[in-house]
Design an enzyme around this catalytic site. Structure first.
Site, mmCIF file in Angstrom:
data_model
loop_
_atom_site.group_PDB
_atom_site.id
_atom_site.type_symbol
_atom_site.label_atom_id
_atom_site.label_comp_id
_atom_site.label_asym_id
_atom_site.label_seq_id
_atom_site.Cartn_x
_atom_site.Cartn_y
_atom_site.Cartn_z
ATOM 1 N N SER A 155 -49.266 -23.124 -25.929
ATOM 2 C CA SER A 155 -49.123 -22.077 -26.940
ATOM 3 C C SER A 155 -50.601 -22.007 -27.671
ATOM 4 O O SER A 155 -51.478 -22.902 -27.346
ATOM 5 C CB SER A 155 -48.128 -22.507 -27.846
ATOM 6 N N THR A 156 -50.853 -20.965 -28.372
ATOM 7 C CA THR A 156 -51.900 -20.776 -29.308
ATOM 8 C C THR A 156 -51.895 -22.150 -30.211
ATOM 9 O O THR A 156 -52.968 -22.340 -30.416
ATOM 10 C CB THR A 156 -51.832 -19.444 -29.973
ATOM 11 N N ASN B 46 -51.258 -24.950 -29.681
ATOM 12 C CA ASN B 46 -51.679 -26.241 -28.863
ATOM 13 C C ASN B 46 -53.003 -26.524 -28.945
ATOM 14 O O ASN B 46 -53.574 -27.609 -28.767
ATOM 15 C CB ASN B 46 -50.945 -26.268 -27.419
ATOM 16 N N ASN C 35 -42.156 -33.681 -24.386
ATOM 17 C CA ASN C 35 -42.688 -34.514 -23.505
ATOM 18 C C ASN C 35 -43.280 -35.639 -24.300
ATOM 19 O O ASN C 35 -43.084 -37.123 -23.865
ATOM 20 C CB ASN C 35 -43.928 -33.586 -22.739
ATOM 21 N N ARG D 103 -35.243 -23.471 -32.429
ATOM 22 C CA ARG D 103 -35.990 -22.492 -32.684
ATOM 23 C C ARG D 103 -36.860 -21.816 -31.284
ATOM 24 O O ARG D 103 -36.803 -22.614 -30.778
ATOM 25 C CB ARG D 103 -37.002 -22.741 -33.784
ATOM 26 N N ILE D 104 -37.521 -20.710 -31.701
ATOM 27 C CA ILE D 104 -38.193 -20.281 -30.404
ATOM 28 C C ILE D 104 -39.743 -20.286 -30.605
ATOM 29 O O ILE D 104 -40.236 -20.216 -29.525
ATOM 30 C CB ILE D 104 -37.654 -18.617 -30.060
ATOM 31 N N SER D 105 -40.113 -20.752 -31.584
ATOM 32 C CA SER D 105 -41.467 -21.365 -31.706
ATOM 33 C C SER D 105 -42.456 -20.345 -31.232
ATOM 34 O O SER D 105 -43.448 -20.532 -30.594
ATOM 35 C CB SER D 105 -41.871 -22.610 -31.002
ATOM 36 N N ASP E 107 -39.959 -28.374 -24.243
ATOM 37 C CA ASP E 107 -40.337 -29.278 -25.452
ATOM 38 C C ASP E 107 -39.808 -30.621 -25.355
ATOM 39 O O ASP E 107 -38.635 -30.769 -24.836
ATOM 40 C CB ASP E 107 -39.567 -28.690 -26.676
ATOM 41 N N HIS F 70 -46.461 -36.036 -20.199
ATOM 42 C CA HIS F 70 -46.795 -34.504 -19.795
ATOM 43 C C HIS F 70 -46.635 -34.641 -18.254
ATOM 44 O O HIS F 70 -46.230 -33.432 -17.790
ATOM 45 C CB HIS F 70 -48.067 -34.212 -20.219
#
Length: 255
Positions: free
Chosen positions: A79-80, A82, A36, A210-212, A34, A51
């Site tokens: 991730s979904t 994103n 960038n 958090r693990i998001s 996390d 990135h």
């Protein structure tokens, strides 16, 4: 940092690495990369350049992982959630991930160190060129067993669990399994990758705690470490501190 400061930092880093090698390290390290975009804004470069810096940092961290003896790393690459970003950024990320896979295919260290590359997630929404590259890199490295590098792409922990439940439900309807046969071991076999062990340690950068939606089923008893630096800024000393912190914890697994 001054020359003296750099010298002292290198000594500390060397001593810490020496101490870490005396004790068991995580067998499976999960990483939430996390920061960038925040990094890019903080130094006045474009988010896309941020990135790229993140991709370069990942190469470093994989080397650090192998150096301390970690044999599996799973990185939350896309991730979904994103998919909801601007299309230009999403397309840039897809191209960057594709380039990273091609780099791996051409990197002699992959073959020398026996690195197996695997993707977890629902890749159905990815562009065809990226799906083809994923197929190539997974096929090319499938025989390697020394180190495993997993990338979670098109991945969401909740969606993984929902997809598993749907497949189980369908198999119940088809008479392949019975409800009474369902247990944790069986449920795991319906996840995206049934061979993926639970992560021993999850490292997240950027200071967010958090693990998001990352490896929700698998992380039930994982140790967590939050580094207060953006991903491209992660130093080797920060990485080593995470491993050292893990080594000094008593894992209870819910007991």
């Amino acid at each position: 940092m001054s020359d003296i400061g750099n010298f002292v930092s290198r000594i500390y880093e060397s001593k810490l690495l020496e101490e870490i090698k005396k004790h068991p390290v995580p067998g499976h390290l999960g990483i939430i990369t996390d920061g960038n975009r925040r990094y890019a804004r903080s130094i006045g470069i474009s988010e896309n350049e941020g990135h790229v810096k993140g991709k370069e940092k990942l190469e470093e961290v994989l080397n650090w992982s192998m150096e301390v003896g970690i044999h599996m790393v799973t990185v939350y690459a896309f991730s979904t959630e994103n998919f909801k970003r601007k299309s230009d950024e999403v397309n840039f990320l897809f191209n960057l991930i594709n380039d990273a896979f091609i780099d791996l295919l051409n990197d002699e260290r992959v073959y020398k160190n026996g690195i197996r590359v695997k993707v977890i997630g629902d890749i159905s929404k990815l562009p065809d060129y990226l799906k083809e590259t994923i197929k190539r890199v997974e096929g090319e490295t499938n025989k390697f067993k020394n180190f495993r590098f997993n990338l979670a792409i098109g991945y969401g922990g909740r969606q993984e669990i929902i997809d598993a439940i749907k497949k189980i439900g369908q198999d119940i309807l088809n008479g392949k399994i019975k409800v009474d046969n369902i247990n944790e071991e069986m449920f795991r076999s319906y996840l995206y990758d049934k061979t993926l062990p639970d992560p021993d340690l999850i490292l997240r950068t950027s200071g967010e705690e958090r693990i998001s939606n990352f490896l929700l089923w698998q992380s039930a008893y994982s140790e967590l470490y939050f580094a207060d630096v953006n991903w491209p800024e992660l130093r080797k000393i920060d990485f080593l501190r995470a491993i050292y912190s893990y080594q000094n914890r008593k894992r209870r697994f819910g007991e």
